[in-house]
Design a protein around this motif. Sequence first.
Motif, mmCIF file in Angstrom:
data_model
loop_
_atom_site.group_PDB
_atom_site.id
_atom_site.type_symbol
_atom_site.label_atom_id
_atom_site.label_comp_id
_atom_site.label_asym_id
_atom_site.label_seq_id
_atom_site.Cartn_x
_atom_site.Cartn_y
_atom_site.Cartn_z
ATOM 1 N N GLY A 175 0.824 -1.205 0.000
ATOM 2 C CA GLY A 175 0.000 0.000 0.000
ATOM 3 C C GLY A 175 0.857 1.252 0.000
ATOM 4 N N TRP A 176 1.818 1.289 0.919
ATOM 5 C CA TRP A 176 2.690 2.479 1.007
ATOM 6 C C TRP A 176 3.486 2.677 -0.278
ATOM 7 N N ASN A 177 3.917 1.574 -0.866
ATOM 8 C CA ASN A 177 4.691 1.659 -2.100
ATOM 9 C C ASN A 177 3.922 2.467 -3.148
ATOM 10 N N VAL A 178 2.633 2.135 -3.303
ATOM 11 C CA VAL A 178 1.828 2.862 -4.284
ATOM 12 C C VAL A 178 1.609 4.310 -3.828
ATOM 13 N N ALA A 179 1.239 4.477 -2.564
ATOM 14 C CA ALA A 179 0.911 5.822 -2.079
ATOM 15 C C ALA A 179 2.094 6.768 -2.241
ATOM 16 N N ILE A 180 3.274 6.316 -1.836
ATOM 17 C CA ILE A 180 4.442 7.203 -1.916
ATOM 18 C C ILE A 180 4.800 7.480 -3.364
ATOM 19 N N LYS A 181 4.697 6.445 -4.203
ATOM 20 C CA LYS A 181 5.054 6.659 -5.609
ATOM 21 C C LYS A 181 4.079 7.601 -6.304
ATOM 22 N N VAL A 182 2.850 7.710 -5.786
ATOM 23 C CA VAL A 182 1.916 8.690 -6.350
ATOM 24 C C VAL A 182 2.255 10.086 -5.806
ATOM 25 N N LEU A 183 2.458 10.149 -4.501
ATOM 26 C CA LEU A 183 2.615 11.461 -3.847
ATOM 27 C C LEU A 183 3.924 12.155 -4.217
ATOM 28 N N LEU A 184 5.035 11.421 -4.069
ATOM 29 C CA LEU A 184 6.340 12.065 -4.119
ATOM 30 C C LEU A 184 6.619 12.750 -5.456
ATOM 31 N N PRO A 185 6.505 12.013 -6.597
ATOM 32 C CA PRO A 185 6.797 12.691 -7.870
ATOM 33 C C PRO A 185 5.808 13.821 -8.142
ATOM 34 N N ALA A 186 4.532 13.598 -7.789
ATOM 35 C CA ALA A 186 3.530 14.633 -8.069
ATOM 36 C C ALA A 186 3.885 15.912 -7.330
ATOM 37 N N PHE A 187 4.239 15.795 -6.063
ATOM 38 C CA PHE A 187 4.521 17.012 -5.297
ATOM 39 C C PHE A 187 5.835 17.660 -5.701
ATOM 40 N N ILE A 188 6.813 16.840 -6.033
ATOM 41 C CA ILE A 188 8.083 17.432 -6.492
ATOM 42 C C ILE A 188 7.855 18.198 -7.783
ATOM 43 N N TRP A 189 7.117 17.589 -8.713
ATOM 44 C CA TRP A 189 6.845 18.279 -9.978
ATOM 45 C C TRP A 189 6.000 19.533 -9.758
ATOM 46 N N LEU A 190 5.066 19.437 -8.808
ATOM 47 C CA LEU A 190 4.223 20.595 -8.515
ATOM 48 C C LEU A 190 5.092 21.763 -8.061
ATOM 49 N N ALA A 191 6.038 21.462 -7.155
ATOM 50 C CA ALA A 191 6.920 22.510 -6.648
ATOM 51 C C ALA A 191 7.765 23.094 -7.775
ATOM 52 N N VAL A 192 8.349 22.185 -8.579
ATOM 53 C CA VAL A 192 9.231 22.651 -9.652
ATOM 54 C C VAL A 192 8.434 23.479 -10.659
ATOM 55 N N TRP A 193 7.285 22.966 -11.050
ATOM 56 C CA TRP A 193 6.463 23.662 -12.052
ATOM 57 C C TRP A 193 6.084 25.060 -11.541
ATOM 58 N N SER A 194 5.622 25.134 -10.301
ATOM 59 C CA SER A 194 5.179 26.425 -9.777
ATOM 60 C C SER A 194 6.307 27.438 -9.802
ATOM 61 N N LEU A 195 7.504 26.977 -9.435
ATOM 62 C CA LEU A 195 8.661 27.864 -9.403
ATOM 63 C C LEU A 195 8.982 28.371 -10.802
ATOM 64 N N VAL A 196 9.074 27.419 -11.740
ATOM 65 C CA VAL A 196 9.429 27.774 -13.112
ATOM 66 C C VAL A 196 8.358 28.682 -13.715
ATOM 67 N N GLN A 197 7.104 28.368 -13.429
ATOM 68 C CA GLN A 197 6.003 29.182 -13.971
ATOM 69 C C GLN A 197 6.129 30.631 -13.518
ATOM 70 N N THR A 198 6.371 30.838 -12.229
ATOM 71 C CA THR A 198 6.520 32.198 -11.713
ATOM 72 C C THR A 198 7.627 32.931 -12.460
ATOM 73 N N ILE A 199 8.756 32.248 -12.602
ATOM 74 C CA ILE A 199 9.906 32.902 -13.235
ATOM 75 C C ILE A 199 9.580 33.272 -14.680
ATOM 76 N N ILE A 200 9.019 32.329 -15.430
ATOM 77 C CA ILE A 200 8.754 32.577 -16.853
ATOM 78 C C ILE A 200 7.720 33.694 -17.028
ATOM 79 N N VAL A 201 6.648 33.632 -16.248
ATOM 80 C CA VAL A 201 5.599 34.650 -16.380
ATOM 81 C C VAL A 201 6.159 36.038 -16.066
ATOM 82 N N GLU A 202 6.935 36.124 -14.993
ATOM 83 C CA GLU A 202 7.508 37.425 -14.618
ATOM 84 C C GLU A 202 8.393 37.966 -15.740
ATOM 85 N N LYS A 203 9.208 37.070 -16.289
ATOM 86 C CA LYS A 203 10.112 37.449 -17.367
ATOM 87 C C LYS A 203 9.322 38.002 -18.554
ATOM 88 N N THR A 204 8.269 37.285 -18.956
ATOM 89 C CA THR A 204 7.464 37.672 -20.098
ATOM 90 C C THR A 204 6.813 39.032 -19.858
#
Lengths: 502, 265
Positions: free
Chosen positions: A44-73
């Motif tokens: 159970g944990w194997n699935v739960a962590i594999k869903v959560l961890l990449p999703a949240f890491i990508w969420l953080a990265v995307w949000s950061l990059v989005q802010t930077i790109i939008v500000e630049k534009t």
Amino acid sequence: MPGLWLVLIVLALAIAGYVIGRQRALQSGGGNSRALHSLPRFYGWNVAIKVLLPAFIWLAVWSLVQTIIVEKTVSGIIPKEEITIGLEGEDLDLALKVIDANHSLRMAEMRRTAEGLNYLIAADLLTEDEAQNLTLDKVDVEKLLKDAGQVVTGEIIAPVLKASQRKLALDKRADIMKSIFIIGVALAFFIYSVLQSHKDYRARNSVEFMILGLLVLMACIAILTTVGIVLSLAFNTVEFFSIYNWTDYLFGTTWSPRSGAGTHQPLGLLPLLWGTLYISIIALVVAVPIGLFAAIYLAEYASPRVRGFVKPALEVLAGIPSIVYGLFALITVGPMLLDIFGNSGIGIMPGARSVMTAGLVMGIMLIPFVSSLSDDIINAVPQYLRDGSYGLGATHSETIKQVILPAALPGIVGAIILAASRAIGETMLVVFGAGAAGKLSGNPFEAMTTVTAKIVSQLTGDADFTQPEVLVAYALGTTLFILTLALNFIAQRIVNKYREQY
Amino acid sequence: MYDVPNTERDTTVNDIKISANKVQVYYGEKQAIKDVDCEIQDKTVTAFIGPSGCGKSTFLRCLNRMNDTISVCRVEGSINLDGEDIYDKRVDPVQLRAKVGMVFQKPNPFPKSIYDNVAYGPRIHGLFKTKAELDDIVEKALRRGALWEEVKDRLGDPATGMSGGQQQRLCIARAVATEPEVLLMDEPCSALDPIATAQVEELIDELRSNYSVVIVTHSMQQAARVSQKTAFFHLGNLVEFDDTSKIFTNPEDPRTESYITGRIG
């Protein structure tokens, strides 16, 4: 709140994944959990962590990059309109700095406006189309925002409004893409890891590996933020030294910053450093003997009942906020000292605020620090060393002096250094107790000030971050940082040299 | 300097050094020692044997009042050292411990240099006037501890860096340096390997020429090897106390026989 929904969806997927992964693994083992490689909950944990961890890491990265790109534009929309033709050398540098500063102010205004519009849309006061089509000549945007309770600090000019509208549009599109992407990632990992959930899959090892990854990630965050703080301090310090002579700062004996006086004002470190060290030394002279002796009494002589009462009572002292100590210094200790050493007494104390006032009260503040840590350290000295000493006919106090204290010395030095670092970094107490004027004097009853107190006063109020009297705060911060670092380093050396390791 | 003649070393009848009468020891409510009577001779090695928890260590710690440091511990009865009651109010336990030294189960050198470890007792009790005298005391103690040859070139090194066997011999030298009259050893070899154990046992045999030695041990072979007198403790009672040879060959009490033949304990 699309962001919140996104998180909830991912969480729901993770929970579903936990249940399904566990179930599938059990089924593959024919319902017999002993046929599985790992306990069912690991699948159970194997699935739960594999869903959560990449999703949240990508969420953080995307949000950061989005802010930077939008500000630049968007930043291209707001013009850098000041004219620099005909300016050269230092003047040109200064003008460019002013332009940059103005531009970043407008960007901040743009962000606030975008936020305000967002709020209006969320509150159904505007539709999205209306927000996009707002123009300054038809609608009083400032009034609209103010009426809705939003913060408007400057004048909203046309490019700012246009940029904020553009930011809104870009953000909206990016948010949709983000949601799709993140849910996609979560789903992909969901399917992948549910398919993995078979009785032979080593779910326990996989979960433990991911936990290890999580620990490493957290450690990295802790280290990187520290590095970030040091770097930001360093950059601003370098900027200060690019407009101010470093010898004047390091060896200057006067401190009297004047707003707008440029690079030709005395910003000497020495009076502040002297004040800091003087107060800290007095504080340690008060705190170390009292704290250490209290610790020896508590650890070695006090009965459990006395200890059970005194130790928490001492630790209450540590819980008092330093500003309360500041008030105590200002209202009680200062006037008391003034009665004895002031003009009505010996006559060497001009006012209630003085190095002695701040030092004494800071010493009281540090007592629980020293005593509590030393007490723990003395208690940690093993009983067999005491027995050995008693067995040779030593008395209790000989044992303490010759065996226990030497064995506890590294820890005690550590406690003292910790107290010293705290004394050097203390601010509020000093603001109240020690005074505000930087002064080089040997008389402990005169008012002096410290590095920390001056950092506060240089950054309070309207701070123009191109002026040396403001930027000097960063140089002061760096100085403090280096000072405490050096202190720790020296302490480490002392401890290693005199360590009596048991 | 002359060697002690062998004839004197092997004397079987010696003066009584310590005599205990009706000693009871309580830890709080629990009685750990019941009615122990025991006479320990001078210049003799006396071994205390018995199963774990039988009270032999507790009784040993009564002999130099180390039990005073445990607050719940209470001792009744009388223990005389050279005819003087050591539990008398006028006796300072600190002075007593200088006369009755102790070596512990786990080697416990202080985290100081080898020299300072041995000099600890002499310094506390002021046994010397000049530095040269102290050097002399330290050297003699280390020689008695059979350690001098190994450490004479590194007296300033930390004692905690030595091997376990060396540490235990240092602790013995440290105890000897205070010039005690009795040496108590609480399972001194239980943390040592066989070679270090052999060294310490040899040392105990040599110490007998000057001191009365009392050793608590779990090893019956060790008791048979090093002691002249053996006391068998069981459940807080002193079951049997006699010459070692008699205890191990012809014990009177059936419990002693069961223990030494391995049927109990």
